[in-house]
Every structure is written in C-alpha cells, then in structure tokens.
Design an enzyme around this catalytic site. Structure first.
Site, short mmCIF file in Angstrom:
data_model
loop_
_atom_site.label_atom_id
_atom_site.label_comp_id
_atom_site.label_asym_id
_atom_site.label_seq_id
_atom_site.Cartn_x
_atom_site.Cartn_y
_atom_site.Cartn_z
CG HIS A 47 -0.28 1.25 -13.84
ND1 HIS A 47 -1.27 1.27 -12.89
CD2 HIS A 47 -0.14 -0.05 -14.20
CE1 HIS A 47 -1.70 0.03 -12.69
NE2 HIS A 47 -1.03 -0.78 -13.47
CD GLU A 132 -1.90 0.96 -3.46
OE1 GLU A 132 -1.41 1.73 -4.30
OE2 GLU A 132 -2.26 1.34 -2.33
CB THR A 171 -0.52 4.50 -1.73
OG1 THR A 171 -0.41 3.90 -3.02
CG2 THR A 171 -0.21 3.49 -0.65
CB SER A 229 -0.94 5.91 -14.17
OG SER A 229 -0.59 6.79 -13.14
CB SER A 274 4.20 5.86 -12.74
OG SER A 274 2.95 6.40 -13.10
S1 SF4 Z 1 5.72 6.44 -3.26
FE1 SF4 Z 1 5.18 6.08 -5.41
S2 SF4 Z 1 5.12 3.85 -5.64
FE2 SF4 Z 1 5.04 4.33 -3.44
S3 SF4 Z 1 2.88 4.39 -2.96
FE3 SF4 Z 1 3.49 6.48 -3.49
S4 SF4 Z 1 3.07 6.68 -5.68
FE4 SF4 Z 1 3.04 4.50 -5.20
#
Ligand code: SF4
Length: 315
Positions: A47, A132, A171, A229, A274
């Site tokens: 994002h 997600e 996450t 995001s 991101s």
């Molecule tokens: S490491 Fe990055 S892509 Fe993976 S869950 Fe965490 S924020 Fe998302």
C-alpha cells in the site's frame, strides 16, 4: 539573503521498507525481467502510491479480481495475502501465479488453519475490509472465525456460544491498542489460546517503538506512507498517543505544507514499512533547502531480516 529558520529534525530508526515489502517488490521486478511486461498483480502489491506508480511505469497492471486478467496471463498475489478461494480460482482458470504474501502473514494463515483443524473457534483482531484480514479469514470456513475490531465487539460476544477458542491478529496493528483488546478478551475467555509468538510483526513493532522514542520531543511528526496503508495510519496514531500534538500522513511529498512547518521547532520524520527511503531523501532535500536543519538520529533496533524469494525467481 534571509536568515533560515532553525529546525531540529529527529530521524528514528528503523523506518521504511520491511523484509516482506522488499520481497514482494523484488518478486514483481524479477517477474518483469523473467517473463516481460505486462505482469498482472492482484491488488496493490504493497500500500504505497509511489511504489505502485513506479511499477505501473515498468509494465505492471494492478487488478481487483482475477476476472480482470486476460486468459493465459500470469498473476502475482500481493504481500497482504489471499484467501484459499482466490488460489483455487486461479488454479481453476489454469492461471500461473506467484504468491508474494509476506511469510509473516502466511504464519498467521497457518495458525488459523491449525486452530480450525483442532476444533477451535478463532477470534481475529483486525480491521474489516483490509486485504490481509480478508485473506486470513478466507483460510477457513466463515462460521469458524470472528473478526473483532474494538472493545464493543468483544463485550458483545456471547461467552456461552463458544467452546474452545483461539486468538490471532492482523500483523500491522497498534501494539498498545491490541494489547488492551487481548487483555479484555482474556478476561472473558481465560483459556483462550494465544499465538506462540505475537502476530504483530517485528517491522510494525519496531517502527512504532521508534516513533514513540521521539514523539514527546517533537512539535510535529511527518509519517511518509500510503493513505490506505494500515501500518502508516497506525504510526500517525502512535505518534499522537505518545505525546506529539501535530501529526501528518504524507502520501505525496508535494502535499506537505512547508509554510505551516515554520511554526514547528522540532520535527520528526519517519516512513512506514511500505514507504521507500527515496521519499525520506526527497523530504530531506526540500526541508534542507527551506530551513537550517540539525538532524538527530535515533536508532532503537537493528533489523537484519530477509525472506527467501520463490524458487522460480531464485533460479
Ligand atoms: S514484515 Fe512487512 S509485509 Fe510482513 S507483515 Fe510485517 S509489515 Fe507486513
């Protein structure tokens, strides 16, 4: 020549790209090299509008659904993950696909499936409509998982309706807010099974801690990140809750109000998981032109995590 206004700029670390985002972008770029454009990606790979525009210019076409992709074309699934249905649909359509789901999101998928196989009802703490969350909920039948977004959702759960329960989370949530929700949930379900290791990922946790470490020193904090995001929005919230009164989500450097910045003496600058470092550099270039800036770096953790690429792109 006018004397420049003096500013202190706090630059916390870690900030910017995480290992999951690096891997997802690498998958798209290596696919472009290996298979040539166009490359189709279901949903934004991560994002961030800068990343998405950059990849579009290189020949990537982002689509909402597999139906939007012409027959015979390959597809990449975004870092946020997809439901089992989407993978099944791709197989039915005989579509070649590469899964760029972050391994830490896949870990949550495995937890959901394991709990389901063991007869648990699953509570997922997360935000409705986030890809997600859709991907995680889509790993198991709908009636075996309940999304909890806030305290009200937990308070209105009927305790007697559930036998064995387990908990997983998105996450990219706020570490502190999630801890409060988990505490409330555990009060209601003392035997609830928690994740063996926190589901909120290392990158989300570190970036939030880094922002916390500067928040009460800053008159304003600028978070570079996409408006859609989750981890960017959480960083702005964490900055506010940790004592900074003026907080801005910057999805486009051109939208920064540099005039307004004149009134802030100390400024914090970070980027979400991101958002690329190139945008931090762009911001620094402009702020250095406009003001006399003293940069103070603040590192709260060192990250050295990398994730393997899919086999077909390693060869
Ligand atoms: S490491 Fe990055 S892509 Fe993976 S869950 Fe965490 S924020 Fe998302």
């Amino acid at each position: 020549m006018n004397k420049k206004i003096e500013k202190i700029l706090y630059l916390p670390n870690p900030r910017g790209f995480c290992a999951g985002v690096e891997r997802a972008i690498n998958i798209v770029e290596l696919s472009l090299e290996k298979y040539g454009p166009p490359i189709y990606v279901r949903h934004e790979i991560v994002h961030n509008p800068w990343v998405v525009n950059d990849l579009e210019e290189k020949g990537v076409i982002f689509v909402d659904e597999l139906d939007d992709i012409p027959d015979g074309q390959r597809v990449i699934f975004s870092a946020h993950g997809v439901s089992s249905e989407v993978k099944k649909e791709a197989s039915t359509k005989k579509m070649d696909f590469t899964d760029a789901t972050c391994p830490l999101v896949l870990k949550v998928h495995f937890e959901a499936k394991r709990h389901f196989d063991n007869g648990f009802h699953i509570f997922l703490i997360g935000h409705k409509g986030h890809p997600e969350v859709d991907g995680t909920m889509g790993q198991i039948p709908k009636n075996s998982i309940t999304l909890l977004e806030n305290e009200n959702d937990i308070n209105s759960l009927d305790k007697d309706k559930y036998d064995k329960v387990a908990l997983i989370t998105q996450t990219t949530l706020s570490v502190d807010d999630t801890a409060k929700l988990i505490k409330l949930l555990k009060k209601k379900f003392p035997d609830i099974i928690e994740p063996p290791r926190e589901d909120i990922c290392y990158a989300t946790t570190n970036r939030q801690m880094a922002v916390k470490s500067i928040a009460n020193k800053c008159d304003a904090i600028y978070v570079i990140g996409g408006e859609n995001s989750s981890n960017s929005i959480r960083l702005v919230e964490v900055a506010k809750k940790s004592g900074c009164r003026n907080n801005f989500l910057v999805s486009d450097i051109n939208s920064v109000d540099w005039k307004e910045m004149e009134k802030f003496r100390s400024i914090g600058l970070t980027a979400s998981a991101s958002a690329p470092e190139i945008l931090i550099n762009e911001f620094l270039k402009i702020i250095n032109k406009k003001f006399k800036v003293e940069i103070r770096k603040n590192t709260i953790a060192n990250e050295n995590i990398t994730f393997k690429l899919p086999k077909e792109l390693r060869e």
